[in-house]
Motif scaffolding. Structure first.
Motif, PDB file in Angstrom:
ATOM      1  N   UNK A   1     -44.111  12.738  67.878  1.00  0.00           N
ATOM      2  CA  UNK A   1     -43.017  12.328  68.734  1.00  0.00           C
ATOM      3  C   UNK A   1     -42.777  10.836  68.658  1.00  0.00           C
ATOM      4  N   UNK A   2     -43.863  10.064  68.790  1.00  0.00           N
ATOM      5  CA  UNK A   2     -43.730   8.621  68.707  1.00  0.00           C
ATOM      6  C   UNK A   2     -44.978   8.052  68.063  1.00  0.00           C
ATOM      7  N   UNK A   3     -44.830   6.920  67.402  1.00  0.00           N
ATOM      8  CA  UNK A   3     -45.954   6.307  66.711  1.00  0.00           C
ATOM      9  C   UNK A   3     -46.721   5.402  67.673  1.00  0.00           C
ATOM     10  N   UNK A   4     -47.407   5.973  68.616  1.00  0.00           N
ATOM     11  CA  UNK A   4     -48.196   5.216  69.570  1.00  0.00           C
ATOM     12  C   UNK A   4     -49.391   6.057  69.982  1.00  0.00           C
ATOM     13  N   UNK A   5     -50.436   5.383  70.435  1.00  0.00           N
ATOM     14  CA  UNK A   5     -51.647   6.076  70.827  1.00  0.00           C
ATOM     15  C   UNK A   5     -51.506   6.763  72.167  1.00  0.00           C
ATOM     16  N   UNK A  55     -33.830  14.240  67.142  1.00  0.00           N
ATOM     17  CA  UNK A  55     -32.421  14.462  66.801  1.00  0.00           C
ATOM     18  C   UNK A  55     -31.558  13.274  67.209  1.00  0.00           C
ATOM     19  N   UNK A  56     -31.850  12.718  68.394  1.00  0.00           N
ATOM     20  CA  UNK A  56     -31.021  11.637  68.908  1.00  0.00           C
ATOM     21  C   UNK A  56     -31.387  10.282  68.324  1.00  0.00           C
ATOM     22  N   UNK A 119     -29.272   2.650  67.958  1.00  0.00           N
ATOM     23  CA  UNK A 119     -29.416   3.039  69.362  1.00  0.00           C
ATOM     24  C   UNK A 119     -28.898   1.935  70.269  1.00  0.00           C
ATOM     25  N   UNK A 120     -29.234   0.696  69.955  1.00  0.00           N
ATOM     26  CA  UNK A 120     -28.768  -0.437  70.753  1.00  0.00           C
ATOM     27  C   UNK A 120     -27.246  -0.541  70.732  1.00  0.00           C
ATOM     28  N   UNK A 141     -37.158   3.958  75.491  1.00  0.00           N
ATOM     29  CA  UNK A 141     -37.196   5.248  76.186  1.00  0.00           C
ATOM     30  C   UNK A 141     -36.906   6.386  75.231  1.00  0.00           C
ATOM     31  N   UNK A 142     -35.989   6.146  74.300  1.00  0.00           N
ATOM     32  CA  UNK A 142     -35.657   7.170  73.304  1.00  0.00           C
ATOM     33  C   UNK A 142     -36.524   7.036  72.063  1.00  0.00           C
ATOM     34  N   UNK A 143     -36.688   5.825  71.554  1.00  0.00           N
ATOM     35  CA  UNK A 143     -37.388   5.650  70.282  1.00  0.00           C
ATOM     36  C   UNK A 143     -38.839   6.105  70.378  1.00  0.00           C
ATOM     37  N   UNK A 144     -39.524   5.729  71.446  1.00  0.00           N
ATOM     38  CA  UNK A 144     -40.915   6.114  71.610  1.00  0.00           C
ATOM     39  C   UNK A 144     -41.076   7.354  72.493  1.00  0.00           C
TER      40      UNK A 144
END
Length: 225
Positions: A1-5, A55-56, A119-120, A141-144
């Motif tokens: 989903x996101x590249x974070x721990x 998707x977004x 997105x911005x 909020x969307x990217x991560x």
């Protein structure tokens, strides 16, 4: 989903509370609207929050036939066999007359900074369209995927505003979104306004309620029968 721990402790509890605000039913409504609004340039996303986010944020869902079409009101780059263009930019362009889309160049790119830039651009265009700054999500909020519920609320407000504008550019069922309150301006004649000046408002006081008429005056002993 996101590249974070993963989150731990209090941060994990806060993130879980935010995640519980995500509405799967609203997701289905938003997907139906975006597909109808953008036309055949956008393919169906994978169900669920992760699929909706992917998707977004970068439009990695391929377009039908593997081509990159041009949506309503905007132009785009056409590299060979690219992924779908940024869905949000296509959406905001489709709410403007053809050729007047606020995002002039929608690029399909696998680079993170390019996707975040798109997105911005959508967020800036949405604010110019009339969405309040307090109702707009942040890029992370969307990217991560930190707050997809906030992303849903922004898109819901965008749909409601598009319906309220009544300019014929909204595509879909107006009942998908809550109806926004509209201005109801009243025009009174001079005679009517002068009549209002002779009315004593209740803030001035009134003599039509309860009073002390007939009661024992101050300082007099109370008579107990």
């Amino acid at each position: 989903m996101a590249n974070r721990g993963p989150s731990y402790g209090l941060s994990r509890e806060v993130q879980q509370k935010i995640d519980r605000q995500y509405d799967p039913e609203l997701e289905q409504i938003l997907v139906r609207w975006i597909l109808a609004q953008c036309g055949g340039d956008v393919a169906q996303p994978a169900p669920g929050r992760d699929g909706f986010q992917q998707w977004l944020k970068d439009g990695t869902v391929s377009t039908p036939g593997g081509r990159l079409g041009c949506g309503v009101g905007g132009c785009c780059a056409t590299p060979p066999d690219p992924p779908s263009r940024q869905v949000l930019c296509q959406l905001i362009n489709s709410l403007h007359p053809r050729g007047q889309g606020p995002v002039a160049k929608i690029q399909a790119s696998a680079m993170a900074f390019k996707q975040m830039e798109q997105i911005s651009q959508f967020l800036q265009a949405a604010e110019r369209y009339g969405i309040a700054a307090t109702d707009i999500f942040q890029t992370v909020d969307l990217w991560e995927g930190k707050n997809m519920a906030c992303v849903q609320r922004t898109l819901m407000n965008l749909g409601s505003l598009a319906v309220a504008k009544g300019d014929g550019l909204f595509v879909g069922d107006p009942n998908w979104f809550p109806k926004k309150s509209q201005e109801n301006r009243r025009v009174f004649s001079e005679d009517k306004l002068k009549e209002g000046q002779s009315v004593i408002g209740l803030q001035m006081g009134t003599n039509r309620g309860a009073s002390q008429a007939g009661m024992t005056g101050y300082g007099m002993p109370r008579q107990i029968l």
